[in-house]
Design a protein around this motif. Structure first.
Motif, PDB file in Angstrom:
ATOM      1  N   ARG A   1      12.207 -10.239 -24.208  1.00 37.80           N
ATOM      2  CA  ARG A   1      11.318  -9.093 -24.834  1.00 37.80           C
ATOM      3  C   ARG A   1      11.515  -8.014 -23.725  1.00 37.80           C
ATOM      4  N   ALA A   2      11.249  -6.841 -24.301  1.00 41.34           N
ATOM      5  CA  ALA A   2      11.115  -5.655 -23.363  1.00 41.34           C
ATOM      6  C   ALA A   2       9.664  -5.016 -23.736  1.00 41.34           C
ATOM      7  N   ASP A   3       9.156  -4.690 -22.683  1.00 38.74           N
ATOM      8  CA  ASP A   3       7.738  -4.165 -22.831  1.00 38.74           C
ATOM      9  C   ASP A   3       7.746  -2.676 -22.421  1.00 38.74           C
ATOM     10  N   ALA A   4       6.911  -1.791 -23.131  1.00 43.76           N
ATOM     11  CA  ALA A   4       6.639  -0.470 -22.471  1.00 43.76           C
ATOM     12  C   ALA A   4       5.245  -0.181 -22.160  1.00 43.76           C
ATOM     13  N   MET A   5       4.757   0.349 -21.248  1.00 49.10           N
ATOM     14  CA  MET A   5       3.348   0.546 -21.020  1.00 49.10           C
ATOM     15  C   MET A   5       3.175   1.958 -21.657  1.00 49.10           C
ATOM     16  N   VAL A   6       2.229   2.245 -22.393  1.00 50.27           N
ATOM     17  CA  VAL A   6       2.260   3.579 -23.151  1.00 50.27           C
ATOM     18  C   VAL A   6       0.797   3.986 -23.357  1.00 50.27           C
ATOM     19  N   LEU A   7       0.325   5.240 -22.751  1.00 51.67           N
ATOM     20  CA  LEU A   7      -1.107   5.420 -22.778  1.00 51.67           C
ATOM     21  C   LEU A   7      -1.568   5.501 -24.438  1.00 51.67           C
ATOM     22  N   ARG A   8      -2.746   5.031 -24.659  1.00 48.02           N
ATOM     23  CA  ARG A   8      -3.225   5.274 -25.977  1.00 48.02           C
ATOM     24  C   ARG A   8      -2.961   6.461 -26.783  1.00 48.02           C
ATOM     25  N   LEU A   9      -3.209   7.638 -25.977  1.00 37.87           N
ATOM     26  CA  LEU A   9      -3.344   9.160 -26.554  1.00 37.87           C
ATOM     27  C   LEU A   9      -1.833   9.755 -26.309  1.00 37.87           C
ATOM     28  N   ASN A  10      -0.894   9.156 -25.816  1.00 38.96           N
ATOM     29  CA  ASN A  10       0.486   9.647 -25.576  1.00 38.96           C
ATOM     30  C   ASN A  10       1.369   9.765 -27.018  1.00 38.96           C
ATOM     31  N   GLU A  11       0.809  10.501 -28.083  1.00 39.48           N
ATOM     32  CA  GLU A  11       1.497  10.225 -29.253  1.00 39.48           C
ATOM     33  C   GLU A  11       3.069  10.546 -29.288  1.00 39.48           C
ATOM     34  N   THR A  12       3.344  11.711 -28.257  1.00 35.50           N
ATOM     35  CA  THR A  12       4.865  11.775 -28.243  1.00 35.50           C
ATOM     36  C   THR A  12       5.620  10.505 -27.682  1.00 35.50           C
TER      37      THR A  12
ATOM     38  N   ASP B   1       8.808   4.089 -30.767  1.00 36.75           N
ATOM     39  CA  ASP B   1       8.876   3.622 -32.373  1.00 36.75           C
ATOM     40  C   ASP B   1      10.539   3.937 -32.544  1.00 36.75           C
ATOM     41  N   ALA B   2      10.824   5.163 -32.329  1.00 34.94           N
ATOM     42  CA  ALA B   2      12.431   5.657 -32.690  1.00 34.94           C
ATOM     43  C   ALA B   2      13.280   4.646 -31.917  1.00 34.94           C
ATOM     44  N   ALA B   3      13.006   4.149 -30.869  1.00 33.11           N
ATOM     45  CA  ALA B   3      13.908   3.114 -30.111  1.00 33.11           C
ATOM     46  C   ALA B   3      13.544   1.737 -30.678  1.00 33.11           C
ATOM     47  N   GLY B   4      12.948   1.412 -31.740  1.00 33.91           N
ATOM     48  CA  GLY B   4      12.560   0.254 -32.143  1.00 33.91           C
ATOM     49  C   GLY B   4      11.502  -0.819 -31.817  1.00 33.91           C
ATOM     50  N   HIS B   5      10.706  -0.143 -30.910  1.00 36.37           N
ATOM     51  CA  HIS B   5       9.609  -0.648 -30.117  1.00 36.37           C
ATOM     52  C   HIS B   5       8.601  -0.699 -31.327  1.00 36.37           C
ATOM     53  N   ALA B   6       7.474  -1.615 -31.162  1.00 41.87           N
ATOM     54  CA  ALA B   6       6.426  -1.506 -31.973  1.00 41.87           C
ATOM     55  C   ALA B   6       5.090  -2.113 -31.141  1.00 41.87           C
ATOM     56  N   PRO B   7       4.040  -1.252 -31.293  1.00 38.32           N
ATOM     57  CA  PRO B   7       2.861  -1.888 -30.535  1.00 38.32           C
ATOM     58  C   PRO B   7       2.343  -3.098 -30.905  1.00 38.32           C
ATOM     59  N   GLU B   8       1.963  -3.811 -30.015  1.00 36.79           N
ATOM     60  CA  GLU B   8       1.581  -5.330 -29.827  1.00 36.79           C
ATOM     61  C   GLU B   8       0.150  -5.455 -29.450  1.00 36.79           C
ATOM     62  N   GLU B   9      -0.782  -5.699 -30.557  1.00 36.20           N
ATOM     63  CA  GLU B   9      -2.435  -5.442 -30.262  1.00 36.20           C
ATOM     64  C   GLU B   9      -2.699  -6.769 -29.555  1.00 36.20           C
ATOM     65  N   ARG B  10      -1.966  -7.682 -29.612  1.00 36.02           N
ATOM     66  CA  ARG B  10      -2.583  -9.082 -29.220  1.00 36.02           C
ATOM     67  C   ARG B  10      -2.607  -9.140 -27.609  1.00 36.02           C
ATOM     68  N   ARG B  11      -1.583  -8.504 -26.815  1.00 35.26           N
ATOM     69  CA  ARG B  11      -1.755  -8.163 -25.349  1.00 35.26           C
ATOM     70  C   ARG B  11      -2.490  -6.994 -24.949  1.00 35.26           C
ATOM     71  N   ARG B  12      -3.032  -7.351 -23.748  1.00 36.81           N
ATOM     72  CA  ARG B  12      -3.870  -6.149 -23.198  1.00 36.81           C
ATOM     73  C   ARG B  12      -3.407  -6.180 -21.606  1.00 36.81           C
ATOM     74  N   ARG B  13      -3.269  -5.159 -21.108  1.00 35.39           N
ATOM     75  CA  ARG B  13      -2.923  -4.881 -19.670  1.00 35.39           C
ATOM     76  C   ARG B  13      -3.871  -5.316 -18.914  1.00 35.39           C
ATOM     77  N   TRP B  14      -3.895  -6.256 -17.657  1.00 33.97           N
ATOM     78  CA  TRP B  14      -5.094  -6.114 -16.703  1.00 33.97           C
ATOM     79  C   TRP B  14      -4.399  -5.869 -15.614  1.00 33.97           C
ATOM     80  N   VAL B  15      -5.163  -4.968 -14.763  1.00 29.08           N
ATOM     81  CA  VAL B  15      -4.686  -4.233 -13.503  1.00 29.08           C
ATOM     82  C   VAL B  15      -5.894  -4.632 -12.307  1.00 29.08           C
ATOM     83  N   MET B  16      -5.393  -4.290 -11.112  1.00 28.64           N
ATOM     84  CA  MET B  16      -6.150  -4.476 -10.086  1.00 28.64           C
ATOM     85  C   MET B  16      -5.696  -3.504  -9.041  1.00 28.64           C
ATOM     86  N   PRO B  17      -6.619  -2.531  -8.696  1.00 31.29           N
ATOM     87  CA  PRO B  17      -6.121  -1.377  -8.029  1.00 31.29           C
ATOM     88  C   PRO B  17      -5.954  -1.858  -6.363  1.00 31.29           C
ATOM     89  N   LEU B  18      -5.149  -1.282  -5.761  1.00 31.77           N
ATOM     90  CA  LEU B  18      -4.754  -1.687  -4.411  1.00 31.77           C
ATOM     91  C   LEU B  18      -5.038  -0.599  -3.363  1.00 31.77           C
TER      92      LEU B  18
END
Length: 91
Positions: free
Chosen positions: A29-40, A46-63
């Protein structure tokens, strides 16, 4: 992609090269992190064949700059977006 570098084929060449490399390394699987508001970016992925996957959510911890964990925020930080290292013009 910086607006001055769009429409030159780089945006489709880079994901294609990454997908080829992932396949050679037996990736599934290839993942791409894309901001929700970045319509471009949504249209480009989408044109590259990717689709949003709503089942997963990114978890982050600032360093901190030295790689140590940053302590928990204060009550005032609850609900604020995480602080990013790089400026994001779409926020």
């Amino acid at each position: 992609m910086h607006p001055g570098h769009r429409r030159q084929g780089t945006g489709s060449a880079l994901p294609a090269a990454a997908e080829e490399r992932f396949a050679r390394l037996c990736g599934h699987r290839a993942d791409a992190m894309v901001l929700r508001l970045n319509e471009t970016a949504h249209r480009a992925w989408d044109a590259a064949g990717h689709a949003p996957e709503e089942r997963r959510r990114r978890w982050v911890m600032p360093l901190q700059g030295d790689g140590r964990r940053q302590g928990p925020g204060t009550a005032a930080d609850i609900g604020r977006p995480p602080r990013d290292t790089f400026a994001d013009p779409l926020r």
